[in-house]
Design an enzyme around this catalytic site. Structure first.
Site, short mmCIF file in Angstrom:
data_model
loop_
_atom_site.label_atom_id
_atom_site.label_comp_id
_atom_site.label_asym_id
_atom_site.label_seq_id
_atom_site.Cartn_x
_atom_site.Cartn_y
_atom_site.Cartn_z
N ASP A 89 38.28 121.49 0.94
CA ASP A 89 38.95 120.71 -0.11
C ASP A 89 39.02 121.56 -1.38
OD1 ASP A 89 39.15 117.33 -0.82
OD2 ASP A 89 39.16 118.81 -2.44
N ASP B 142 45.76 119.45 -0.54
CA ASP B 142 44.61 120.31 -0.87
C ASP B 142 43.45 120.18 0.11
OD1 ASP B 142 43.14 117.97 -1.64
OD2 ASP B 142 42.16 119.12 -3.23
N GLU B 143 43.71 119.66 1.28
CA GLU B 143 42.61 119.31 2.17
C GLU B 143 42.96 119.62 3.62
OE1 GLU B 143 40.43 115.11 2.85
OE2 GLU B 143 42.14 115.14 1.50
N HIS C 224 53.04 101.15 -15.63
CA HIS C 224 54.27 101.02 -16.41
C HIS C 224 54.39 99.59 -16.89
CE1 HIS C 224 56.32 104.80 -15.91
NE2 HIS C 224 56.06 104.80 -14.61
N HIS D 17 50.20 103.54 -10.41
CA HIS D 17 51.03 104.22 -11.39
C HIS D 17 52.13 103.27 -11.87
CE1 HIS D 17 53.62 107.58 -12.86
NE2 HIS D 17 54.58 106.75 -12.49
N CYS E 140 57.96 107.53 -8.08
CA CYS E 140 57.77 106.27 -8.79
C CYS E 140 59.16 105.66 -8.98
CB CYS E 140 57.12 106.54 -10.14
SG CYS E 140 57.19 105.13 -11.22
N1 DCP Z 1 45.49 113.23 -6.41
C1 DCP Z 1 46.31 112.25 -6.92
N2 DCP Z 1 45.80 111.00 -7.11
C2 DCP Z 1 44.52 110.69 -6.80
C3 DCP Z 1 43.68 111.67 -6.29
C4 DCP Z 1 44.21 112.95 -6.11
O1 DCP Z 1 47.48 112.53 -7.19
N3 DCP Z 1 44.06 109.44 -7.01
C5 DCP Z 1 46.05 114.60 -6.25
C6 DCP Z 1 45.64 115.47 -7.41
C7 DCP Z 1 44.53 116.31 -6.91
C8 DCP Z 1 44.83 116.43 -5.43
O2 DCP Z 1 45.54 115.23 -5.08
O3 DCP Z 1 44.46 117.57 -7.55
C9 DCP Z 1 43.60 116.56 -4.56
O4 DCP Z 1 42.78 115.40 -4.65
P1 DCP Z 1 41.21 115.47 -4.68
O5 DCP Z 1 40.69 114.10 -4.52
O6 DCP Z 1 40.73 116.52 -3.73
O7 DCP Z 1 40.90 115.91 -6.18
P2 DCP Z 1 40.87 117.33 -6.85
O8 DCP Z 1 41.20 118.43 -5.89
O9 DCP Z 1 41.74 117.31 -8.06
O10 DCP Z 1 39.37 117.46 -7.34
P3 DCP Z 1 38.05 117.75 -6.50
O11 DCP Z 1 37.52 119.02 -7.06
O12 DCP Z 1 37.15 116.59 -6.76
O13 DCP Z 1 38.46 117.87 -5.06
MG MG Z 2 40.26 118.55 -4.03
#
Ligand code: DCP
Ligand code: MG
Length: 561
Positions: free
Chosen positions: A116, A207-208, A527, A523, A505
């Site tokens: 991740d 990202d996963e 609005h 989201h 959206c």
């Molecule tokens: N994302 C989003 N809305 C959310 C959660 C995440 O749009 N409620 C998007 C933005 C993040 C990406 O997906 O950058 C990846 O989600 P993660 O939950 O893995 O969060 P991050 O990568 O940002 O942070 P972390 O370091 O906790 O993984």
């Molecule tokens: Mg992440």
């Protein structure tokens, strides 16, 4: 290292507190702690969030949901109290047999890695503009942020929080507009690396990913921890982005592990039954993908289940209270068992379509929207050669109350005419009503018998608990019986595919990852919340001028008695 319980502001014990600190009763998704938020002044965050949301319809809806949850907890408590010792004794043999079956399915021969990316969107923005590296920063807008960097998280700023609240918590916060083309590009770069370790890796959101590294470890003769180090280094070299990794015998555990040493860290859980059982004994239930706020509260408040191993201790009670499929899920979580085989082509359980629009109570407009929804759903069903027997109508009122109404018919349907006429019938029973969202879903396809689930197919489903917690919550609106088999089937699937037809959206056109259906909803809700807040101040002025009060239209939309 043992998994850490991350506190979150507004836990269940605080709900009843209220009193002179009313913000203690306000618990919303953006108060949940994410990685990097353990040192946050939770009291302060909760107070700011409360003060800034107070009075909005979003806030009222959150409060209404909390009241409904309390009712559900009460009902559940009553059900639990009614379970006799005879009934418990009756379930004993079946539960113990199921545990043996689950144990027999435990596979410790595979090595799974969950990767991740750290603060993904924010990190990409920082790679492209290094001046952001030491500033608190979030990606998103005033109505909603997608993610925050770790600097901003120290202030309690996190994904799914409206930007105007984030700026209040962190006045120096830099807000960057999302650029999904960029994130997709970087995601593809990470996938080029993942492919070198497992050509069949399972990509989840941008990202996963899950990687089966069993073969890689064997052919390269290296330990899983070293593979994780190497992969993270390769990802960094290719993208200049850091990621975190979790390694375990199955995907369910690997996902939990990747969060333990976030950011830029890794955690390897040995493929040893005893080590796994020790791990789950210290693992809070909420850490498991698929256990969201509602499930957590029910298990915690009614059965005092906090850690995953408590699910096994309470197995007879769980079996007496929950459906077979939910019981299976809880038991496997308690045993630390998850899917270790690669997923097969998934069989669809339902197909749906929904639309958000400006609130209206005009029955003609609502009917027209249903006609459009039925038409595109029917086209999709015909393309995919699907026919179903159950039609579910989803409604969101102008006060954000989500309802679902379902009808099952004797024959299989797929035409626009059939879908539309059933949907209209269900809608008519709700009129008059002011709505902001309508959705239609067809399920119970031919050859789809939920009662015939084998352990193998069940494990396939839970494994891919790629469903975000809140998706699960999303399905349990107040009209839906709690954790019925059908619910679990739907929740374990990719809800995003089912309810999100497009990923923009409908109000501002901003793109929102289709992996996060509830985020899109929230989201859009914001609005409205913002508009309503502004409207409310205007109305208040008007009201004080005229000294009259008017009840909002559609009083039928209030919380059920
Ligand atoms: N994302 C989003 N809305 C959310 C959660 C995440 O749009 N409620 C998007 C933005 C993040 C990406 O997906 O950058 C990846 O989600 P993660 O939950 O893995 O969060 P991050 O990568 O940002 O942070 P972390 O370091 O906790 O993984
Ligand atoms: Mg992440």
């Amino acid at each position: 290292m043992a998994p850490q319980a991350q506190d979150r502001a507004g836990g269940s014990s605080e709900v009843a507190a209220g009193g002179d600190k009313p913000w203690h009763c306000y618990d919303t998704v953006f108060l949940n702690a994410k990685a990097g938020m353990s040192g946050v002044d939770k009291e302060k965050v909760q107070k700011v969030v409360y003060e800034m949301s107070k009075g909005s319809r979003y806030f009222e809806n959150e409060q209404r949901k909390e009241a409904i949850l309390q009712q559900r907890i009460e009902k559940f408590r009553e059900q639990a109290a009614k379970i006799s010792t005879t009934k418990l004794a009756e379930t004993k043999a079946a539960v113990d047999r199921r545990i043996l079956e689950l144990e027999a399915s435990r596979n410790l021969d595979k090595t799974w890695m969950h990767v991740d990316m750290d603060a993904f969107y924010a990190a990409v923005e920082t790679v492209e503009d290094v001046s952001l590296s030491c500033k608190p920063m979030a990606v998103g807008g005033m109505s909603m942020i997608c993610t925050a960097n770790y600097e901003a998280r120290k202030f309690g700023v996190r994904a799914a929080m409206p930007g105007f609240i984030a700026c209040k918590l962190c006045p120096d916060l830099v807000l960057i507009k999302p650029n999904f083309e960029k994130y997709t590009h970087y995601s593809e770069l990470t996938r080029q690396v993942f492919r070198l370790y497992d050509k069949n890796f399972i990509a989840r959101s941008l990202d996963e990913a899950y990687l089966d590294i069993t073969e890689f470890c064997r052919t390269e003769s290296i330990a899983p921890a070293e593979v994780a180090e190497r992969l993270r280094k390769d990802v960094f070299e290719k993208t200049k982005l850091t990621c975190s990794a979790g390694v375990a015998a199955n995907r369910l555990l690997a996902k939990v592990c990747s969060d333990i040493n976030k950011p830029n860290g890794q955690f390897v859980l040995e493929s040893d039954r005893e080590k796994i059982m020790e791990f789950v004994s210290k693992l809070p239930i909420r850490k498991v993908s698929g256990i969201g706020k509602v499930t957590e509260r029910l298990l915690k408040d009614v059965l005092s289940i906090n850690m995953c191993s408590d699910l096994i201790e309470n197995r007879y009670l769980i079996s007496a209270l929950f459906s077979t499929i939910s019981t299976d899920f809880f038991l496997s979580v308690g045993l630390g068992i998850g899917a270790s085989e690669a997923p097969h082509e998934e069989q669809r359980k339902s197909i749906s379509n929904e639309r958000t629009f400006s609130p209206t109570s005009d029955a003609n407009i609502l009917g027209k929207i249903l006609g459009d929804l039925a038409e595109s759903l029917s086209e999709d069903m015909i393309k995919e050669n699907l026919q179903g027997r159950t039609l579910t109508l989803k409604l969101k009122t102008s006060t954000f109350e989500v309802r679902s109404r379902a009808v099952s018919v004797q024959h299989f349907i797929s035409s626009k005419k059939e879908i539309e006429s059933l949907a209209i019938k269900l809608l008519k029973a709700e009129l008059p009503i002011s709505l902001r969202l309508l959705g239609v879903r067809v399920s119970q396809f031919k050859e789809d018998d939920p009662s015939q689930k084998s352990i193998a197919s069940f494990l396939k489903d839970i494994s891919d608990a790629a469903v975000k917690d809140d998706d699960l919550e999303h399905d349990y609106d107040e009209q839906t019986p709690y954790l019925s088999d059908t619910d679990r089937d739907t929740s374990c699937k990719h809800t995003a595919d089912q309810w999100t037809q497009d990923d923009r959206c409908s109000l501002c056109g901003e793109r929102i990852s289709s992996e996060y259906p509830t985020l899109r909803q929230e989201h859009e809700d914001f609005h409205f919340a913002l508009k309503i807040q502004q409207q409310d101040s205007v109305n208040q002025l008007e009201v004080s001028k005229r000294s009259i009060g008017k009840r909002p239209a559609g009083s039928k939309n209030g919380p059920p008695g």
